[in-house]
Design a protein around this motif. Structure first.
Motif, PDB file in Angstrom:
ATOM      1  N   GLU A   6       0.832  -1.209   0.000  1.00 42.24           N
ATOM      2  CA  GLU A   6       0.000   0.000   0.000  1.00 42.24           C
ATOM      3  C   GLU A   6       0.868   1.261   0.000  1.00 42.24           C
ATOM      4  O   GLU A   6       0.550   2.257  -0.654  1.00 42.24           O
ATOM      5  CB  GLU A   6      -0.919  -0.004   1.217  1.00 42.24           C
ATOM      6  CG  GLU A   6      -1.929   1.140   1.234  1.00 42.24           C
ATOM      7  CD  GLU A   6      -2.828   1.097   2.454  1.00 42.24           C
ATOM      8  OE1 GLU A   6      -3.753   1.933   2.521  1.00 42.24           O
ATOM      9  OE2 GLU A   6      -2.608   0.256   3.347  1.00 42.24           O
ATOM     10  N   ALA A   7       1.976   1.203   0.742  1.00 41.50           N
ATOM     11  CA  ALA A   7       2.890   2.347   0.773  1.00 41.50           C
ATOM     12  C   ALA A   7       3.444   2.625  -0.621  1.00 41.50           C
ATOM     13  O   ALA A   7       3.551   3.789  -1.044  1.00 41.50           O
ATOM     14  CB  ALA A   7       4.028   2.077   1.756  1.00 41.50           C
ATOM     15  N   PHE A  29      -0.643   2.232   9.591  1.00 41.39           N
ATOM     16  CA  PHE A  29      -0.428   2.918   8.311  1.00 41.39           C
ATOM     17  C   PHE A  29      -1.752   3.127   7.585  1.00 41.39           C
ATOM     18  O   PHE A  29      -2.535   2.194   7.394  1.00 41.39           O
ATOM     19  CB  PHE A  29       0.514   2.106   7.424  1.00 41.39           C
ATOM     20  CG  PHE A  29       0.793   2.754   6.100  1.00 41.39           C
ATOM     21  CD1 PHE A  29       1.623   3.851   6.009  1.00 41.39           C
ATOM     22  CD2 PHE A  29       0.201   2.280   4.934  1.00 41.39           C
ATOM     23  CE1 PHE A  29       1.873   4.464   4.790  1.00 41.39           C
ATOM     24  CE2 PHE A  29       0.443   2.870   3.714  1.00 41.39           C
ATOM     25  CZ  PHE A  29       1.285   3.969   3.640  1.00 41.39           C
ATOM     26  N   ASP A  30      -1.988   4.362   7.179  1.00 42.96           N
ATOM     27  CA  ASP A  30      -3.228   4.699   6.482  1.00 42.96           C
ATOM     28  C   ASP A  30      -2.949   5.738   5.403  1.00 42.96           C
ATOM     29  O   ASP A  30      -3.672   6.711   5.251  1.00 42.96           O
ATOM     30  CB  ASP A  30      -4.264   5.221   7.483  1.00 42.96           C
ATOM     31  CG  ASP A  30      -5.651   5.329   6.864  1.00 42.96           C
ATOM     32  OD1 ASP A  30      -5.931   4.577   5.909  1.00 42.96           O
ATOM     33  OD2 ASP A  30      -6.443   6.168   7.321  1.00 42.96           O
ATOM     34  N   SER A  39       6.797  24.531   3.382  1.00 47.53           N
ATOM     35  CA  SER A  39       7.118  23.213   2.837  1.00 47.53           C
ATOM     36  C   SER A  39       6.726  22.113   3.818  1.00 47.53           C
ATOM     37  O   SER A  39       6.897  22.267   5.033  1.00 47.53           O
ATOM     38  CB  SER A  39       8.620  23.111   2.531  1.00 47.53           C
ATOM     39  OG  SER A  39       9.018  24.126   1.630  1.00 47.53           O
ATOM     40  N   TYR A  40       6.226  21.011   3.278  1.00 50.43           N
ATOM     41  CA  TYR A  40       5.796  19.864   4.084  1.00 50.43           C
ATOM     42  C   TYR A  40       6.547  18.613   3.634  1.00 50.43           C
ATOM     43  O   TYR A  40       6.529  18.257   2.447  1.00 50.43           O
ATOM     44  CB  TYR A  40       4.290  19.636   3.929  1.00 50.43           C
ATOM     45  CG  TYR A  40       3.451  20.723   4.530  1.00 50.43           C
ATOM     46  CD1 TYR A  40       3.000  20.649   5.845  1.00 50.43           C
ATOM     47  CD2 TYR A  40       3.086  21.845   3.783  1.00 50.43           C
ATOM     48  CE1 TYR A  40       2.220  21.641   6.402  1.00 50.43           C
ATOM     49  CE2 TYR A  40       2.308  22.856   4.336  1.00 50.43           C
ATOM     50  CZ  TYR A  40       1.888  22.752   5.641  1.00 50.43           C
ATOM     51  OH  TYR A  40       1.112  23.746   6.189  1.00 50.43           O
ATOM     52  N   LYS A  41       7.195  17.939   4.586  1.00 46.95           N
ATOM     53  CA  LYS A  41       7.863  16.668   4.308  1.00 46.95           C
ATOM     54  C   LYS A  41       6.890  15.533   4.607  1.00 46.95           C
ATOM     55  O   LYS A  41       6.201  15.542   5.629  1.00 46.95           O
ATOM     56  CB  LYS A  41       9.111  16.520   5.174  1.00 46.95           C
ATOM     57  CG  LYS A  41      10.189  17.550   4.865  1.00 46.95           C
ATOM     58  CD  LYS A  41      11.383  17.361   5.799  1.00 46.95           C
ATOM     59  CE  LYS A  41      12.449  18.418   5.516  1.00 46.95           C
ATOM     60  NZ  LYS A  41      13.602  18.284   6.459  1.00 46.95           N
ATOM     61  N   MET A  42       6.863  14.538   3.713  1.00 44.10           N
ATOM     62  CA  MET A  42       5.914  13.441   3.847  1.00 44.10           C
ATOM     63  C   MET A  42       6.644  12.098   3.869  1.00 44.10           C
ATOM     64  O   MET A  42       7.795  11.990   3.428  1.00 44.10           O
ATOM     65  CB  MET A  42       4.901  13.475   2.700  1.00 44.10           C
ATOM     66  CG  MET A  42       4.136  14.782   2.602  1.00 44.10           C
ATOM     67  SD  MET A  42       3.116  14.863   1.131  1.00 44.10           S
ATOM     68  CE  MET A  42       1.888  13.636   1.502  1.00 44.10           C
ATOM     69  N   ARG A  43       5.949  11.101   4.365  1.00 43.58           N
ATOM     70  CA  ARG A  43       6.490   9.753   4.397  1.00 43.58           C
ATOM     71  C   ARG A  43       5.388   8.771   4.023  1.00 43.58           C
ATOM     72  O   ARG A  43       4.259   8.899   4.480  1.00 43.58           O
ATOM     73  CB  ARG A  43       7.006   9.420   5.802  1.00 43.58           C
ATOM     74  CG  ARG A  43       7.625   8.033   5.907  1.00 43.58           C
ATOM     75  CD  ARG A  43       8.083   7.723   7.315  1.00 43.58           C
ATOM     76  NE  ARG A  43       6.946   7.495   8.209  1.00 43.58           N
ATOM     77  CZ  ARG A  43       7.055   7.130   9.480  1.00 43.58           C
ATOM     78  NH1 ARG A  43       8.254   7.012  10.010  1.00 43.58           N
ATOM     79  NH2 ARG A  43       5.984   6.938  10.216  1.00 43.58           N
ATOM     80  N   SER A  44       5.752   7.810   3.168  1.00 44.73           N
ATOM     81  CA  SER A  44       4.774   6.790   2.790  1.00 44.73           C
ATOM     82  C   SER A  44       5.390   5.418   3.033  1.00 44.73           C
ATOM     83  O   SER A  44       5.780   4.712   2.101  1.00 44.73           O
ATOM     84  CB  SER A  44       4.371   6.932   1.321  1.00 44.73           C
ATOM     85  OG  SER A  44       3.410   5.947   0.975  1.00 44.73           O
ATOM     86  N   GLU A  45       5.525   5.071   4.286  1.00 43.89           N
ATOM     87  CA  GLU A  45       6.001   3.738   4.659  1.00 43.89           C
ATOM     88  C   GLU A  45       5.493   3.404   6.053  1.00 43.89           C
ATOM     89  O   GLU A  45       5.373   4.292   6.905  1.00 43.89           O
ATOM     90  CB  GLU A  45       7.529   3.673   4.621  1.00 43.89           C
ATOM     91  CG  GLU A  45       8.218   4.635   5.558  1.00 43.89           C
ATOM     92  CD  GLU A  45       9.731   4.593   5.409  1.00 43.89           C
ATOM     93  OE1 GLU A  45      10.421   4.665   6.440  1.00 43.89           O
ATOM     94  OE2 GLU A  45      10.202   4.496   4.264  1.00 43.89           O
ATOM     95  N   PRO A  46       5.153   2.167   6.292  1.00 44.61           N
ATOM     96  CA  PRO A  46       4.640   1.787   7.609  1.00 44.61           C
ATOM     97  C   PRO A  46       5.692   1.982   8.701  1.00 44.61           C
ATOM     98  O   PRO A  46       6.885   1.807   8.465  1.00 44.61           O
ATOM     99  CB  PRO A  46       4.300   0.297   7.442  1.00 44.61           C
ATOM    100  CG  PRO A  46       4.206   0.078   5.966  1.00 44.61           C
ATOM    101  CD  PRO A  46       5.159   1.043   5.346  1.00 44.61           C
ATOM    102  N   ASP A  47       5.228   2.362   9.869  1.00 43.90           N
ATOM    103  CA  ASP A  47       6.098   2.474  11.031  1.00 43.90           C
ATOM    104  C   ASP A  47       6.417   1.058  11.516  1.00 43.90           C
ATOM    105  O   ASP A  47       5.521   0.269  11.785  1.00 43.90           O
ATOM    106  CB  ASP A  47       5.388   3.269  12.130  1.00 43.90           C
ATOM    107  CG  ASP A  47       6.289   3.558  13.321  1.00 43.90           C
ATOM    108  OD1 ASP A  47       7.354   2.918  13.429  1.00 43.90           O
ATOM    109  OD2 ASP A  47       5.926   4.418  14.145  1.00 43.90           O
ATOM    110  N   VAL A  84       0.990   7.085  -6.549  1.00 43.08           N
ATOM    111  CA  VAL A  84      -0.051   8.129  -6.608  1.00 43.08           C
ATOM    112  C   VAL A  84       0.607   9.503  -6.560  1.00 43.08           C
ATOM    113  O   VAL A  84       0.215  10.424  -7.296  1.00 43.08           O
ATOM    114  CB  VAL A  84      -1.053   7.968  -5.446  1.00 43.08           C
ATOM    115  CG1 VAL A  84      -1.952   9.189  -5.339  1.00 43.08           C
ATOM    116  CG2 VAL A  84      -1.897   6.715  -5.644  1.00 43.08           C
ATOM    117  N   HIS A  85       1.626   9.644  -5.714  1.00 47.75           N
ATOM    118  CA  HIS A  85       2.333  10.922  -5.613  1.00 47.75           C
ATOM    119  C   HIS A  85       3.002  11.279  -6.936  1.00 47.75           C
ATOM    120  O   HIS A  85       2.998  12.444  -7.356  1.00 47.75           O
ATOM    121  CB  HIS A  85       3.379  10.837  -4.498  1.00 47.75           C
ATOM    122  CG  HIS A  85       4.094  12.134  -4.240  1.00 47.75           C
ATOM    123  ND1 HIS A  85       3.482  13.198  -3.615  1.00 47.75           N
ATOM    124  CD2 HIS A  85       5.349  12.544  -4.538  1.00 47.75           C
ATOM    125  CE1 HIS A  85       4.334  14.202  -3.528  1.00 47.75           C
ATOM    126  NE2 HIS A  85       5.470  13.832  -4.085  1.00 47.75           N
TER     127      HIS A  85
END
Length: 399
Positions: free
Chosen positions: A92-93, A247-248, A232-240, A99-100
């Motif tokens: 999903e990540a 993770f959602d 500016s916004y930093k993002m993360r797409s990976e489960p903790d 998508v990004h």
């Protein structure tokens, strides 16, 4: 004695037995009616609802005891399912990373249209008659006579005042029309936001960590020398790793503002206050001038430092205020990026706000209808006693 009781029941007139049963049913029905009334009154009390919600929130994630009761061999299989779920979270990540990339690709396609919107707003481009032609809905269509009358009135108004350039106060009007943003606005912010010409969203380059930036473009003004203010916004797409099931989708991990080069005496994020201080020994009084923070939309560009625990975790008491501020900041950043920039003209006219409110209005009407039905049912009930409703128990009265 038992035989005597049985004898009494046997010898009791059947009609008397029917009377007893009816009384019991009436009493039970009355108890149920009281219980329903009490429940309805409790549900209408916001304090009771809040307390119930708090208790329910506390139960989320609490063990039910079912898992502990399973045989060991079944628990092993459940663990295998959980490992599969972790793999799903990682897939999903990757999905959200793609998508990004799609967002980045289509942002490039949108941008020429947004640039033209900006040119029209700031009077750098005058749209043609064809571009200005808007097909009205059937309900909005006017008769030729009404159109002619409206045209004459518009021309008269235009003659009475100067021809405005572009679309004056476009972004300020957008901000004032949106509750989330208008709550941030102060009266002293409005003269500055009249100079806001455009808001752009910039995504991170391909192969770079996920991030996006909001660019606020201003025309030259008397308040600061910056032409662009950024957030500016930093993002993360990976489960903790410590809690992969939380993770959602992508999470904002931090944000960075910018330094505003304020003109002397024009910084609306600060205010000067005067305090009188009395000397303990001599008793003399002196006036001290202090500069303190001031409420302003432009505090948006000076976010608090730190990263909130957006994934599952315990928030320390001393971090709660900071976490709340950061969460609100991220909500605003997302809203500007996902709603305001793509649909700015609809927030300017108010059409987007009406669309957002439609669902709530319908739900409200349905609730009113249901409540009306309940009242009608009560009035038609021969056992209904209005006096009982007029004085609910003390603990159920709304504050």
């Amino acid at each position: 004695m038992a035989d005597l009781d049985n004898k009494d029941q046997t010898e009791m007139d059947p009609a008397d037995m029917e009377d007893v049963e009816e009384v019991e049913e009436e009493e039970t029905g009355e108890d149920n009616s009281k219980a329903r009334q009490l429940t309805r009154q409790m549900m209408q009390n916001p304090q009771i609802l809040a307390a119930l919600q708090e208790r329910l929130d506390g139960l989320v994630g609490s063990p039910s005891g079912y898992m502990e009761s399973l045989p060991k061999v079944v628990k092993r299989r459940v663990n295998a399912l959980k490992n599969l779920q972790v793999k799903c979270a990682h897939i999903e990540a990757k999905f959200y990373e793609e998508v990004h990339e799609l967002e980045r690709k289509y942002a490039a396609l949108y941008q020429p249209l947004f640039d033209k919107r900006s040119e029209i707003v700031r009077a750098a481009y005058e749209p043609t008659d064809e571009e200005c032609e808007w097909k009205q809905d059937e309900e909005e269509e006017l008769t030729e006579e009404m159109k002619e009358k409206a045209k004459v009135e518009e021309e008269k108004k235009d003659e009475e005042k100067e021809d405005p350039k572009g679309i004056p106060e476009f972004w300020l009007t957008v901000f004032k029309n949106v509750d989330l943003l208008s709550e941030m606005l102060q009266e002293h912010d409005e003269p500055i936001l009249k100079h806001l010409q455009d808001i752009k969203v910039k995504f991170s380059d391909a192969g770079q960590p996920m991030s996006f930036a909001l660019e606020f473009h201003f025309e030259p003004n008397d308040f600061f020398t910056n032409t662009v203010l950024t957030k500016s916004y930093k993002m993360r797409s990976e489960p903790d790793e410590s809690d992969p099931f939380s993770f959602d989708g992508p999470e904002i991990m931090g944000c960075t503002g910018c330094t505003i080069d304020w003109t002397k005496g024009k910084n609306v994020t600060l205010k000067t206050i005067k305090k009188k201080q009395k000397h303990k020994g001599r008793g003399t009084v002196r006036t001290v001038t202090k500069t303190v923070p001031n409420d302003s939309f432009f505090n948006f560009f000076s976010p608090p430092e730190g990263t909130p625990p957006l994934t599952c975790g315990t928030i320390l008491k001393e971090d709660e205020d900071s976490e709340a501020v950061l969460a609100a900041d991220f909500e605003i950043g997302h809203f500007i990026r996902e709603r305001i920039v793509p649909r700015a003209v609809l927030y300017f006219t108010g059409e987007a706000i009406e669309d957002d409110d439609d669902d709530y209005d319908e739900e409200g009407e349905e609730a009113d209808d249901e409540e009306g039905d309940e009242e009608a049912d009560e009035e038609n009930d021969p056992d209904y006693e209005p006096k009982k409703d007029a004085n609910p128990p003390e603990e159920c009265k709304q504050q």
